[in-house]
Design an enzyme around this catalytic site. Structure first.
Site, PDB file in Angstrom:
ATOM      1  N   HIS A 120      57.284 -31.544 -46.381  1.00 33.55           N
ATOM      2  CA  HIS A 120      56.066 -32.317 -46.602  1.00 33.55           C
ATOM      3  C   HIS A 120      54.881 -31.665 -45.895  1.00 33.55           C
ATOM      4  O   HIS A 120      53.783 -31.567 -46.441  1.00 33.55           O
ATOM      5  CB  HIS A 120      56.236 -33.750 -46.075  1.00 33.55           C
ATOM      6  CG  HIS A 120      57.143 -34.579 -46.910  1.00 33.55           C
ATOM      7  ND1 HIS A 120      58.490 -34.347 -47.018  1.00 33.55           N
ATOM      8  CD2 HIS A 120      56.891 -35.655 -47.697  1.00 33.55           C
ATOM      9  CE1 HIS A 120      59.027 -35.236 -47.837  1.00 33.55           C
ATOM     10  NE2 HIS A 120      58.075 -36.047 -48.260  1.00 33.55           N
ATOM     11  N   GLU A 125      58.206 -21.467 -54.410  1.00 28.20           N
ATOM     12  CA  GLU A 125      58.017 -20.158 -53.760  1.00 28.20           C
ATOM     13  C   GLU A 125      58.806 -19.076 -54.498  1.00 28.20           C
ATOM     14  O   GLU A 125      58.299 -17.987 -54.757  1.00 28.20           O
ATOM     15  CB  GLU A 125      58.423 -20.247 -52.278  1.00 28.20           C
ATOM     16  CG  GLU A 125      57.436 -21.069 -51.447  1.00 28.20           C
ATOM     17  CD  GLU A 125      58.014 -21.664 -50.154  1.00 28.20           C
ATOM     18  OE1 GLU A 125      57.340 -22.489 -49.539  1.00 28.20           O
ATOM     19  OE2 GLU A 125      59.146 -21.308 -49.773  1.00 28.20           O
TER      20      GLU A 125
END
Ligand code: UDP
Length: 478
Positions: free
Chosen positions: A19, A370
């Site tokens: 987060h 990613e």
């Protein structure tokens, strides 16, 4: 910045690595664009962040045209009770809410009379009460959703009963979600009756209860990757894909400001010594601890396949009460020429390194994004929550991964032979080539999305404009 006092944005993150990372990336972007950003989360992780990185409490850091300030709030001991026992997830979440609400109210009050009142509040999932506090004070707020738009669609559809989901009565039901059919074990598993973590589903669904309060939902994804879901959601919510945030144009200049909970081990020098596209990178993110038997099978799979590897193997967190992992006897000695085992890596740098061939991932959305945006073929090893859904998309929709593991709820062990077979499949031969080509395509699409005038860049510009012009309040009517 035209005006003397920069616009002040307060960001409140749930205290989890997955987060903090995306919200901090957005914080740095806003600061670089001239805003004064206060980034806050619970001090339990604030302490870790201060130890692992070059940041301090209440420190104001000049970033581009603006400023970033870290501000951590007391959360009454985080996951640990005063007697040292572990809090349940719902108690922990209630504790963060209890202290967090007081903190946000106080920050708003403290700044209301100053030259720097809070103009906008942004939170991520698991802390939906932030939107309530913002609305109570008449301050525009936005949510940064840190999972995929597809997962958002699943939660939205579940909450609003738009489609049928698996239930106690029918646990094996398929779910049609826009263009994709999710099997029962591909639905975000906090929504599934088999999940031991349904409480997290309840916490996430709270954000859907008050979804009319934030003026906009930002998603760390990009339009080209999830167009079906973004088109679908756009008719229902003011949703703006702005990712991949770690690739935003301001990311390089601000890369030293980090929110890791653990100091990274040195991996890059070692990767520099490896051949091009030769290393298997393995990481299960910040929370998942695979069972010891699974770790043993992975270790043997690595030995048997003889691949070169970089393996992030954190000891289980103390509050899990589990012993440290034990690797097979002689494993480290036998693999010392080929492999490296670390506790934490600078993951974005690792995935962007030319020596990495593929990524064995637990499929957290940050790791997935990613990997996708850096063009790295993957092997999916999800544990719970949206990870099982992300795994499905990585394999069957984006075409960049091979399925390897199963969600924890399935209680299935992946054997060493299977690990070996899949590792080889992902690194050499026609399947490896196919994954590489698809991964390259998505890498280019991600780069285009964040480049000037790309889809995410335009959405970010529109969001900045909304905050600056107070358009934030207007869009609430959608
Ligand atoms: N990460 C990292 N080093 C590691 C493992 C993970 O920097 O050794 C980062 C990773 O880049 C990602 C985040 O931690 O940004 C993990 O988030 P994700 O959503 O993938 O998984 P979670 O930890 O929330 O399960």
């Amino acid at each position: 910045m035209e005006s003397e006092a920069p616009i002040h944005v307060l960001m409140v993150s749930f205290p989890g690595q997955g987060h903090v990372n995306p919200l901090l990336r957005l914080a740095k972007f806003l600061a670089a664009k001239g805003f004064f950003v206060t980034f806050s989360t619970a001090d339990t992780v604030g302490k870790l962040m201060r130890t692992a990185n070059d940041i301090s409490h209440k420190q104001v850091i000049p970033v581009g045209d603006g400023f970033l300030k870290f501000d951590f709030f007391d959360d009454g001991g985080g996951v640990t009770n005063t007697d040292g026992s572990r809090r349940t997830l719902s108690d922990f979440s209630a504790q963060v809410e209890h202290f967090g609400r007081q903190y946000v109210c106080q920050v708003i009050k403290d700044h209301a009379e100053t030259h720097r009142p809070i103009s906008c509040i942004i939170n991520n999932p698991f802390v939906p009460w932030v939107s309530d506090v913002a609305a109570d004070h008449g301050i525009p707020s936005a949510v940064l959703w840190v999972q995929s738009a597809a997962s958002f669609t699943a939660y939205y559809s579940y909450f609003n009963k738009l489609v049928s989901f698996p239930s106690d009565a029918d646990p094996y039901l398929d779910v049609q979600l826009a263009s994709v059919v999710l099997k029962y074990n591909e639905v975000p598993d906090f929504l599934h009756p088999f999940s031991p973590y349904q409480v997290l589903g309840t916490v996430i669904l709270e954000q859907f209860r008050n979804l009319s309060k934030p003026f906009c939902v930002l998603v760390d994804s990009f339009e080209e990757l999830e167009s079906d879901y973004i088109n679908y959601l756009s008719k229902l919510v003011n949703i703006k894909p702005i990712g991949p945030l770690f690739k935003s144009p301001t990311a390089t200049d601000t890369s030293k400001i980090r929110g890791d909970f653990l100091k990274s081990d040195d991996c890059i020098e070692w990767l520099n010594s490896r051949a091009e596209a030769s290393v298997v990178y393995i990481s299960f993110g910040s929370i998942v601890c695979p069972p010891q038997e699974q770790v043993t099978e992975i270790a043997h799979g690595l030995l048997d396949s003889q691949v070169s590897f970089l393996w992030v193997l954190k000891p289980p967190a103390k509050h899990h009460g589990l012993p440290p992992y034990v690797l097979p006897e002689g494993f480290l000695e036998e693999t010392k020429e080929k492999g490296k085992v670390v506790q934490w890596s600078p993951q974005e740098k690792v995935l962007g390194h030319g020596s990495v061939a593929c990524f064995v991932t637990h499929c957290g959305w940050n790791s997935s994004m990613e990997g996708v945006a850096l063009g790295v073929p993957m092997l999916t090893f999800p544990a719970w929550g949206d990870q099982v859904t992300n795994a499905k998309f990585l394999v069957d929709v984006y075409g960049v991964a091979i399925k390897l593991g199963y969600g924890h709820a399935e209680k299935k062990l992946v054997s060493r032979d299977e690990v070996k077979k899949r590792l080889l499949e992902a690194t050499v031969g026609p399947k490896a080539e196919e994954l590489k080509q698809n991964a390259f395509k998505w890498k280019k699409a991600a780069e285009a999305a964040v480049a000037p005038n790309g889809s995410s860049a335009r959405n970010l510009d529109a969001f900045l404009k909304d905050i600056k012009e107070g358009g934030a309040v207007r869009v609430n009517e959608i």
